[in-house]
Enzyme design. Sequence first.
Site, PDB file in Angstrom:
ATOM      1  CG  ASP A  16       4.515  26.581 -41.560  1.00 54.12           C
ATOM      2  OD1 ASP A  16       4.526  25.445 -41.063  1.00 54.12           O
ATOM      3  OD2 ASP A  16       4.268  27.599 -40.891  1.00 54.12           O
ATOM      4  CG  HIS A  19       7.743  22.201 -40.530  1.00 50.13           C
ATOM      5  ND1 HIS A  19       8.922  21.907 -39.883  1.00 50.13           N
ATOM      6  CD2 HIS A  19       7.577  23.553 -40.425  1.00 50.13           C
ATOM      7  CE1 HIS A  19       9.454  23.027 -39.406  1.00 50.13           C
ATOM      8  NE2 HIS A  19       8.663  24.033 -39.725  1.00 50.13           N
ATOM      9  CB  SER A 169       4.328  28.583 -33.148  1.00 51.84           C
ATOM     10  OG  SER A 169       5.003  29.803 -33.216  1.00 51.84           O
ATOM     11  CE1 TYR A 289       7.615  27.050 -33.205  1.00 50.81           C
ATOM     12  CE2 TYR A 289       8.514  25.041 -34.155  1.00 50.81           C
ATOM     13  CZ  TYR A 289       8.433  26.413 -34.117  1.00 50.81           C
ATOM     14  OH  TYR A 289       9.185  27.164 -34.992  1.00 50.81           O
TER      15      TYR A 289
END
Length: 339
Positions: A16, A19, A169, A289
């Site tokens: 994660d 990102h 999310s 998201y």
Amino acid sequence: MSSSWDIRVTDTSLRDGSHHKRHQFTGDEVRAIVGALDSAGVPVIEVTHGDGLGGSSFNYGFSKVPEQELISIAVDTARNAKIAFLMLPGLGIKDDIIVAQDNGASICRIATHCTEADVSIQHFGLARDRGLETVGFLMMAHSIPPEKLARQARIMADAGCQCVYVVDSAGALVLEQVSDRVEALVQELGADAQVGFHGHENLGLGVANSIAAVRAGAKQIDGSTRRFGAGAGNAPVEAFVGVCDKIGVKTGIDFFAIADAAEDVVRPAMPAECLLDRQALMMGYAGVYSSFLKHAERQAERYGVSSAELLVRAGKRKLVGGQEDQLIDIALELQREHL
């Protein structure tokens, strides 16, 4: 599951967090972070491109170092922790699962939109046939009611998934909304599969929501050390462990060691702190998201529009992961409106 914990924590900083780092992890950074997390007692560490196996692309952003190479480095570094990987059917392919296992990863986490669990069936079958532990992600879990989410979880469990996650999310769920969804999955799945929770900090509730999930019956919890994740980041593992220590929930993670890892090892690898700023807050409020943040900032700058307004409009359109390209259409729409 080992008796050294009541719940199992998976640290997703190296997935994660990709990102936030625009998928630019180096081998040395992965080696250092895995070493620190492993020494602190983190039982599972997830490593892949932010969008999972096969995510390195023009649309999502290219990895600095191939993800399979990073998985191999993580496996070679970890002494006790298991290395997990994420894949989204249609973005990653079944052969990617085989390669990740050949590189030493032992936990296969398969993610779908919360209404599309059926696309994961063959992938869970492959993973179980190959002896991998399996975890399912029902993403954007805020967007459907608990009973519908539970029916989707049943599809994953029947396909061979051993733990189904309620995945917030967008960081949009609030306390009881987490409990209701976790309880619905626990009731539906019974002894067939465990239930997990993956949260984000977009409304500042990552730790609180994770505790709510534990109290509702979740046995696996995701977090990222130093909140190193998309949007405002994930529930910070070091804070979650501290809270668990205080309420008597065993994680098997040493609080002081994970606090040191967050400050001394993870933070230097971050391009900046993961902040609960206006854009991240809008994502939680509008239900967007979390990985859209960097994409929205880039398109807002390119077209001279407000990234916050862009994200709110994306929320109204109920965009889901994989529709990042539609941010360009929204940006052009906003640009025309402001002429």
